[in-house]
Design an enzyme around this catalytic site. Structure first.
Site, PDB file in Angstrom:
ATOM      1  N   TYR A 132       0.884  -1.267  -0.109  1.00 33.11           N
ATOM      2  CA  TYR A 132      -0.037  -0.046  -0.100  1.00 33.11           C
ATOM      3  C   TYR A 132       0.729   1.380  -0.257  1.00 33.11           C
ATOM      4  O   TYR A 132       0.399   2.577   0.437  1.00 33.11           O
ATOM      5  CB  TYR A 132      -1.043  -0.039   1.102  1.00 33.11           C
ATOM      6  N   LYS A 178       5.270 -14.159   4.117  1.00 30.32           N
ATOM      7  CA  LYS A 178       5.335 -15.276   2.979  1.00 30.32           C
ATOM      8  C   LYS A 178       6.898 -15.222   2.632  1.00 30.32           C
ATOM      9  O   LYS A 178       7.268 -14.936   1.491  1.00 30.32           O
ATOM     10  CB  LYS A 178       4.376 -14.723   1.905  1.00 30.32           C
ATOM     11  N   ASP A 211      -0.736 -17.984   3.213  1.00 31.86           N
ATOM     12  CA  ASP A 211      -1.922 -18.631   2.631  1.00 31.86           C
ATOM     13  C   ASP A 211      -2.321 -20.042   3.712  1.00 31.86           C
ATOM     14  O   ASP A 211      -3.521 -20.142   3.801  1.00 31.86           O
ATOM     15  CB  ASP A 211      -1.056 -19.638   1.424  1.00 31.86           C
ATOM     16  N   ASP A 235      -4.969  -6.850   5.609  1.00 34.19           N
ATOM     17  CA  ASP A 235      -6.157  -6.357   5.119  1.00 34.19           C
ATOM     18  C   ASP A 235      -7.072  -7.300   4.564  1.00 34.19           C
ATOM     19  O   ASP A 235      -8.333  -7.286   5.032  1.00 34.19           O
ATOM     20  CB  ASP A 235      -6.125  -5.435   3.689  1.00 34.19           C
ATOM     21  N   ASP A 239     -10.625  -9.117   6.880  1.00 36.65           N
ATOM     22  CA  ASP A 239     -11.825  -9.135   6.222  1.00 36.65           C
ATOM     23  C   ASP A 239     -12.535 -10.705   6.277  1.00 36.65           C
ATOM     24  O   ASP A 239     -13.526 -10.996   6.577  1.00 36.65           O
ATOM     25  CB  ASP A 239     -12.125  -8.679   4.700  1.00 36.65           C
TER      26      ASP A 239
END
Ligand code: NAD
Length: 343
Positions: A132, A178, A211, A235, A239
């Site tokens: 971002y 990751k 993941d 983010d 959610d």
């Protein structure tokens, strides 16, 4: 003795003004039952609705007003998606006020659907960099590059925040990254978290790839306490987390820096419900509750949380997303009534 806080209120776009109005009603009610608490609410303009009038979604006079306040309660805002349009107000404010920790609790609430009955976790997302960073180039037509910036300084700063939070909770922190693919950037993030871990010996620290984490959040969400991760991963995970405990209408978030806090629902402006008095205001009401907690007004925050839980477990007042027909104002008023009843 009075405790006075200046609170900026940005109602935003779409369903924003309706859900913010409900949350303001709750803040007014809680001041009636908590002695000495006084909130001076100062309204400001920001969002899509400002672009035509001011040529920006964040007018300078709003920024100046925010600088004069202790905290901000922000409604959702519509973000234009054209490449040259102004960036999201939330993203701009996070950078401008250095609100480096995005805190999103995810808790099973009585009377609301939950994947498991005993979920109680918090996602702490690094809020100022990562994918971002907003730095993107089209190097040739049809070929774009986005920069994912990760620094040790920002990673350690958010890690310390997450460890402090874990110390006050069940003292278990999971670092999500990751690093097997993003070896340099997520190597820096992961090493920063484990470096900071030595300052918090009472907190057990663990790690998980993003993941695998997305999967475990569905399989065994009750096992997690505090999760710390980078901007985009956080983010998406938050959610997902919202969806396993009652949905986006109940999910609140805080954006916290060393000197300022901005509190908002996780959801967006849901334009299709704008002006229809249908949206669930609980996410914004719980954002106001998080704001009071951050200001140190624990008792006031607790009153709001208890009132929300009592309305939900009563099962009579439910907005459409919870399977009922109650309106935004019905839900706001029911929560206000419970706060005043508890007196
Ligand atoms: P959204 O969260 O606005 O809506 C998605 C769906 O979720 C809605 O259609 C609705 O079915 C449901 N929903 C959302 N809030 C609800 C509530 N309070 N009660 C009941 N149901 C609710 O997501 P979107 O459609 O992807 O985004 C719409 C706009 O909001 C976009 O312009 C987006 O950029 C913006 N947005 C802003 C913020 C923010 O201001 N922080 C956050 C996310 C999205």
């Amino acid at each position: 003795m009075q405790r006075i806080y200046r609170i900026a209120v940005l109602p935003g776009d779409g369903i924003g003004p309706e859900v913010v109005e409900a949350a303001v009603g709750v803040l007014e009610a809680v001041q009636k039952v908590i002695s000495g608490l006084r909130l001076e609410l100062i309204y400001g303009e920001a969002g899509y609705n400002c672009i035509e009038k001011y040529g920006t979604n964040l007018p300078q006079k709003t920024v100046e007003m925010l600088r004069e306040t202790h905290a901000c309660l922000k409604g959702p805002m519509t973000t234009p998606e054209e490449p040259n349009a102004p960036p999201s107000v939330a993203v701009t404010l996070r950078k401008m006020f250095n609100l480096y920790a995005n805190v999103r609790p995810c808790k099973s609430l009585p009377g609301a659907w939950s994947l498991k009955p005993n979920i109680d976790l918090v996602i702490v997302r690094e809020n100022t960099e990562g994918l971002y960073s907003g730095i993107e180039y089209e190097t040739s037509p049809g070929r774009g590059i986005a920069l994912r910036i990760i620094t040790r300084e920002a990673s350690e700063r958010v890690a310390r925040f997450a460890f402090r939070l874990a110390e006050q909770r069940r003292r278990y922190l999971t670092c999500v990254h990751k690093r097997n693919i993003l070896r340099i950037t997520d190597g820096i993030f992961r090493d920063a978290v484990f470096h900071v871990a030595s300052e918090f010996p009472s907190v057990r620290v663990d790690e998980e790839h993003i993941d695998a984490m997305a999967m475990r959040l569905i399989k065994e969400p009750e096992r997690f306490d505090v999760i710390v991760t980078t901007n985009l991963f956080g983010d998406i995970l938050s959610d997902e987390a919202a969806q396993i405990t009652g949905g986006i209408g109940l999910a609140a978030g805080a954006n916290i820096g060393d000197n300022y806090g901005m509190f908002e629902p996780v959801h967006g402006s849901a334009p299709k419900y704008a002006g229809k008095n249908r949206a669930n205001p609980i996410a914004t009401i719980l954002a106001a509750k998080m704001m009071l907690d951050w200001l140190g007004e624990r008792e006031a925050a607790k009153r709001i949380e208890t009132a929300v839980e009592r309305v939900l477990s009563g099962g009579k007042v439910k907005t459409y997303d919870l399977g009922g027909t109650a309106t935004t104002s019905d839900m706001g008023n029911a929560i206000i009534e419970k706060i005043l009843e508890e007196g």
